[in-house]
Scaffold this active site. Structure first.
Site, PDB file in Angstrom:
ATOM      1  N   LYS A  86       0.809  -1.224   0.000  1.00 26.62           N
ATOM      2  CA  LYS A  86       0.000   0.000   0.000  1.00 26.62           C
ATOM      3  C   LYS A  86       0.838   1.267   0.000  1.00 26.62           C
ATOM      4  O   LYS A  86       0.298   2.361   0.006  1.00 26.62           O
ATOM      5  CB  LYS A  86      -0.921   0.001   1.212  1.00 26.62           C
ATOM      6  CG  LYS A  86      -1.814  -1.231   1.283  1.00 26.62           C
ATOM      7  CD  LYS A  86      -2.511  -1.326   2.613  1.00 26.62           C
ATOM      8  CE  LYS A  86      -3.209  -2.659   2.757  1.00 26.62           C
ATOM      9  NZ  LYS A  86      -3.807  -2.813   4.104  1.00 26.62           N
ATOM     10  N   SER A 175      -7.828   2.734   9.212  1.00 26.59           N
ATOM     11  CA  SER A 175      -8.528   2.331  10.425  1.00 26.59           C
ATOM     12  C   SER A 175      -7.666   2.466  11.669  1.00 26.59           C
ATOM     13  O   SER A 175      -8.152   2.826  12.736  1.00 26.59           O
ATOM     14  CB  SER A 175      -9.003   0.881  10.283  1.00 26.59           C
ATOM     15  OG  SER A 175      -7.897   0.030  10.012  1.00 26.59           O
TER      16      SER A 175
END
Length: 257
Positions: A86, A175
């Site tokens: 990512k 998150s």
């Protein structure tokens, strides 16, 4: 009485019966579209499409800008993949990380690469142009992701709502972003800890607290003086060098997850 979009009352049904075939067809299409929008909003509200499948952290200290991300991809409550990348190099001078849908983020990476080609020395301008397209384009505005992007001078946060914000020495998304950012801010002033040390320690804390974050990290750095980009960690961080915190021994092979 409140009624969900697309739910037709008896009065509306009687009025539809009096309409011409073409008008009736248009009315039915509007009702179907309303039901689809209502279902889409319900799906979003049940938590399945929230940006909760990652943590990406940015730290800048002592001439180094570091970006680190975990490798977990979650679909609902299921771990779909543990080794996703990512954090990526973007163009020749930037490193970017994303939180959100993988396909959406890759699409945005491609768009951002094009903007950097148009404005190679103006990262804020490139980010603003991407945000404008993201906000107004009929296809791009449905993409569900958040992006952090940095070069050797500055770091910016871009969202699909059209927001482009300059961040300071520490920022995080996803998150577990609040856990990672809080930990990094607590560590950033400790003498002897480098940006990479802080990033790994903070991400280990985030991975131990957030169920959507694991400890398969990818970390890249940008040197402020030369602009050189280096991959520091790719995969499990057990082999990464972690500087000991004052008064506490930390093993390089320890893991919080």
């Amino acid at each position: 009485m409140l009624r969900a979009p697309g739910v037709v009352s008896a009065t509306a049904r009687r009025s539809l019966a009096l309409e011409s075939p073409s008008h009736l067809k248009n009315s039915i299409c509007r009702m179907v579209d309303g039901v689809r929008r209502f279902s889409h909003n319900a799906d979003n509200n049940n938590g399945q499409n929230t940006l909760r499948s990652t943590t990406v952290l940015y730290v800048r200290k002592d001439g180094k800008a570091v970006m680190i991300g975990d490798g977990q991809v979650s679909i609902g409550s299921v771990v779909h993949k543990e080794t996703a990348v990512k954090v990526r190099k973007l163009g020749e001078t930037c490193v970017a990380g994303f939180a959100g849908g993988a396909a959406d983020a890759l699409t945005l990476f491609d768009k951002m690469a094009g903007k950097l080609e148009d404005y190679p020395t103006q990262l804020p301008r490139a980010c603003v142009e991407l945000a404008k397209d993201w906000r107004t384009d009929k296809v791009l505005r449905h993409l569900n992701a958040v992006m952090l992007i940095t070069n050797n001078k500055e770091c910016l946060n871009i969202t699909g709502s059209g927001d482009v914000s300059m961040v300071d020495s520490v920022a995080a998304i996803g998150s577990g972003g609040h856990f990672a950012e809080a930990a990094a801010r607590a560590l950033v002033d400790i003498p002897g800890l480098t940006a990479s040390d802080i990033a790994v320690k903070a991400m280990k804390i985030a991975s131990s607290m957030c169920v959507y974050t694991n400890s398969n990290f990818t970390m890249m750095s940008v040197d402020e003086a030369s602009g050189a980009i280096e991959t520091l960690i790719s995969g499990d961080p057990a082999s990464a060098h972690i500087t000991n915190m004052p008064g506490r021994a930390v093993s390089p092979s320890s893991s919080s997850s």
